[in-house]
Structure formats: C-alpha cells, structure tokens
Design a protein around this motif. Sequence first.
Motif, mmCIF file in Angstrom:
data_model
loop_
_atom_site.group_PDB
_atom_site.id
_atom_site.type_symbol
_atom_site.label_atom_id
_atom_site.label_comp_id
_atom_site.label_asym_id
_atom_site.label_seq_id
_atom_site.Cartn_x
_atom_site.Cartn_y
_atom_site.Cartn_z
ATOM 1 N N THR A 1 0.818 -1.224 0.000
ATOM 2 C CA THR A 1 0.000 0.000 0.000
ATOM 3 C C THR A 1 0.845 1.265 0.000
ATOM 4 O O THR A 1 0.346 2.333 -0.345
ATOM 5 N N GLY A 2 2.114 1.148 0.395
ATOM 6 C CA GLY A 2 2.950 2.331 0.508
ATOM 7 C C GLY A 2 2.816 3.027 1.850
ATOM 8 O O GLY A 2 3.146 4.205 1.985
ATOM 9 N N ALA A 3 2.351 2.296 2.853
ATOM 10 C CA ALA A 3 2.177 2.868 4.185
ATOM 11 C C ALA A 3 3.515 2.992 4.904
ATOM 12 O O ALA A 3 4.530 2.421 4.494
ATOM 13 N N THR A 4 3.486 3.737 6.000
ATOM 14 C CA THR A 4 4.637 3.827 6.901
ATOM 15 C C THR A 4 4.373 2.897 8.080
ATOM 16 O O THR A 4 3.277 2.874 8.630
ATOM 17 N N GLN A 5 5.373 2.116 8.449
ATOM 18 C CA GLN A 5 5.160 1.184 9.549
ATOM 19 C C GLN A 5 6.305 1.205 10.545
ATOM 20 O O GLN A 5 7.442 1.582 10.223
ATOM 21 N N LEU A 6 5.963 0.822 11.760
ATOM 22 C CA LEU A 6 6.925 0.738 12.848
ATOM 23 C C LEU A 6 7.384 -0.700 12.994
ATOM 24 O O LEU A 6 6.571 -1.627 12.962
#
Length: 550
Positions: A263-268
């Motif tokens: 999705t192109g999300a930012t994740q930790l």
Amino acid sequence: MATDTTAVDEWEIPESYTVTARVAEHAQSFGDRAAVYFRDATGAQRERTYADLRDDMYRFANGLAELGVEKDDRVMHLFPRHPDAFAIQLGALATGALLVPCSSMLRANDIEFRATDCDATTIVVHESLTDMVEPVLSETPIERVIVLDGDDAALADEHGEAGESDVHWTSVRAVLADQPTDYDGPDLGAADPMSINYTSGTTGKPKPVLHKHRWMYCFNRINAPHWWNIDDETELADELLWATTGTGWAKWFWSPVGVGLTTGATQLIYDGEFEPETFLEILETEGVTKLCAVPTQYRMLANADLDAYDVRVRDALSAGEPLNREPMERIEDAWGVTPRDGYGQTETVALVSNYPGIDVKPGSMGKPTPDVGATIIDVDDEAEVEAGEIGEIAVPVGSPAIFDGYYEKPHLDEQKLSGEFYRTGDLARQDEDGYFFFEGRADDIIISSGYRIGPFEVEDALVSHDAVAEAAVVGSPHEERGSVVKAYVILADGYEGTVELTDELQAFMKAETAPYKYPRRIEFTDELPKTSSGKIRRIELREQEQAQHG
C-alpha cells in the motif's frame, strides 16, 4: 447455510504484479516517505524511506547475483526484526529466488529439515543466530551463509573463503558494498514463485506452502481494506502501522510485507521483547494509529494502566486465537476502539474477519471476508452445514485467496486441493447472523499465545526421555496465553513423579523443541484414555483440563 462465492470469480490479478515492483513504484511516486521507523530495545532509532528500500533492494540483488544466486533458487532467512529485513527480503525476491523464512524459535534440526526439504542453497542469518545454522551445514545443500551484522574480519578469520564443508561465509555488509542502485534482473510477474512458508507441523513434518507473487496482490486486495481498514481513500501520510509479528512467520507476509509495503504505508518495526508498559509507551510516543497484535499481548496490555498513556490507535487487530471479552472491553473503554479479530492460515489470506462496517461480536472471528468464499462444510463430506452446526472452515479451491500448492509435493496437493474445497482443518460454527465462532482443531492443535502447536511433535520429544514411557499432550486453559501445553505422562519403571523430574523434563523439552512448545503443566498418571484400537482419546483429557482450569 448458503454462502455467496460468486465474487471470487471476479478477481483479476495483474500479470505483472510483484511486491518488488510495487516498492519501486512507491519510490518513484513518493520516495521521501518513510517506509519503516525502526526502534530497538535500547531506544535506538533508524528510518528507511521508500527510496532507501528500493536502492538497498537493488544493491542486495546485485550482490546476490554476483555470488551466484539465480532465479528459482531458494534463499532461507533467519533474523530478528531488523532495519535491513525488508531490503534483504526484497533483494532476494528481485533475483527471482524464493524466500524461505525461518523463526528464531526453531532449532538446528528444524533448519536442517527445511534446507534439505526445499534444497536451499543460501541462508541469510543474523550473527546472534549462527549457532543454529553452523552445526547442520554439512548435512544440507547450503552453499553460502550471509551474516547480518556480521564482522567481516571475524568471518574471514573463522571461516576463510570456504570452510571444510565448502560453504562460503560472508556478511550482508560485504554483499551490499559498492553495488549499484539499479538492477537488470529477470522479468517477474504474479505467476512466478515467491516464497516457501513452512507450516507448524501439526500433523507430522512441516509442509512447504508455496506462494506466488500474486499472494501480495491478494493481501493488498483483501487484508488491506477488510482487516487493516486501508483503501484508496485512506490518507496514508496520517497513518503509522505496527504489526508485532516476527520475520520468520507467515504473519510477517500478511501484514508488514503484504499490506505495509504494497500500500505504501509507513510502519513501525520494534525489535524487543513484549512488555506491556514498554509497548504502551511506544504506542504513545510514536503515534501508532493501526496496531496488530496477538491475543496474549492484548490480555497483558489490558491488565496494565491503560489510562496512563495517550494512545491514538484507530484500528486494533487481533489474530492467532479467539480474543475473550474482558480485554476487548477494557481496551475499548480506554482507547475507544474495539479490537477486531481475523482468521487465516499460512496457506491463505484473511478468510474470516471482523471487517470494518460490521459489529464485533465478542468471541467471534467475524464473518467470511468479502470476495474470498470461505464457508463451513461437514467434516465428512463437502456439503455446507446449517447455522449452529459445527463443521470445518473451507474455501473453494478456485479462490485466489489460497496458496498455490506444496513445493514439489504433488501427493500433498492431491490430498488438499483435488476436491471442491480446500479444508483448513479448523472447526467452527456459524450463527444466524453469519458470524463464525472457532471450535477447535480437527487435528487437536494447541494454540498458545498465538503459536500453533501440534501434540505429536511434543509427545515424540517427551518419550525420547528415558523417564517417559508414554505421553499425551493437550491444550490447558490459561488466563493470559489462552492455552498452554499440558502433558500427561506415564513414567518408565524406576522413576517417580517428583517436582525435580518435572523441572528436568521441562528443561529437556526446551532443548528438544522450540521453547514455546514445552509443557508448562505436567501431570504424572498411570494410564491414558484410549479407544478400543489403542488411540488416545485426547477429547477426554481436554474436557478434564477445561473442568479444572476453564
């Protein structure tokens, strides 16, 4: 019970779809967006943008190709949550190799079995885990060992260019060094093999589940909107995803890879042991908006002082086993969010889920996920059961939501994929509103803290101890872990069931199996309930445990 599966036929997976291509597209479109915020137990932090991921992916792919890794080779990996995890996985995939993820909870003999079974020629292993690999190298087809965080001088001093087993040792750092950030690799598409994810071995040896690159599209199509609540309208710049899974589990592909990267999300990514207050502090300070954890973690979080932290989670996801009512209510009161359970397997995407837009029923895994075709069929034939009846969760074999067979195991394909349905082996019932409720495993699986544990492996290890003549293993209810492994043991002649022997057996089992599989409860007995043919009636033992601890 009629289940509409017509939407399954409407799937059209783009022929060119791969997760590596998606990451390259994201880097082109928004390369400066953070892909990963990494934090370790010391508080150290690192960041990787999508442009960083693309560049490191291609650098690692070039390095692997230089070492001789080719399309369709099998590349195992064994490392913790690490800032370079994605670059290593993506780089291997870019070469056309198949990833074979392994968990640090395994043992050396597990690594040997997997490497030999799939004929793996390369393994990427963290320097803290090389002791799991080195003892079995001579018994495997592995030709090269690439050490993450390895010291090049120390590796050269200990292993040279090639050791006695002709295995080449090098480091990830050396593989990446001086490599270009563009890569002219093989043309790959959705129909190309991507990974071999081994099952937990609940009914014998672990099975090699083959997934093609289209698996990533399925996660983007199913898990993203129907579990993570991410669709085309989601403003990803306002979201931070955190899935607490490890890199060796299929769940890592379910969420960090299959949803986060596609999705192109930012994740930790956090590399540290679970501790409720630490996790709550991270949720608060990092501003996590979407959390995916296992029920044991939610239960322990619910027992902490939730009101002392300003948590801004908008979606809380749970998987691995049913989440009971009390922690759900406690978290809902504190965060204003109801944890949403979901269900799937190594072989599938999310087949059943409390997807956005439906009410959450405590104790339910949710409803069949749209466009998948999950249903409940009779355990003895392929007829769907009526509401309220217990049957086996199943999916039409034509559904794109399931795996592509077992790697080079046609006899297993024949067993599992030759009928109208793929049978999951999990039992459930459906209520009048269409919600599924988990009822256990058809093969006596034990689910403890989200881990799936088969009794046969534990029993086999137990009886290899001189003191054990016979053993039966079942799940025993536990407040935090859901269930723990309980062993009923018949002792060999000359042994007594003492506290000291219990401790000895538990220590023995921790060395023989993955630590989470050892029996936390042991009861010495003179006999086990059996059928007339001599098979152990575990149902009687489970009922006994339920009466005592349920």
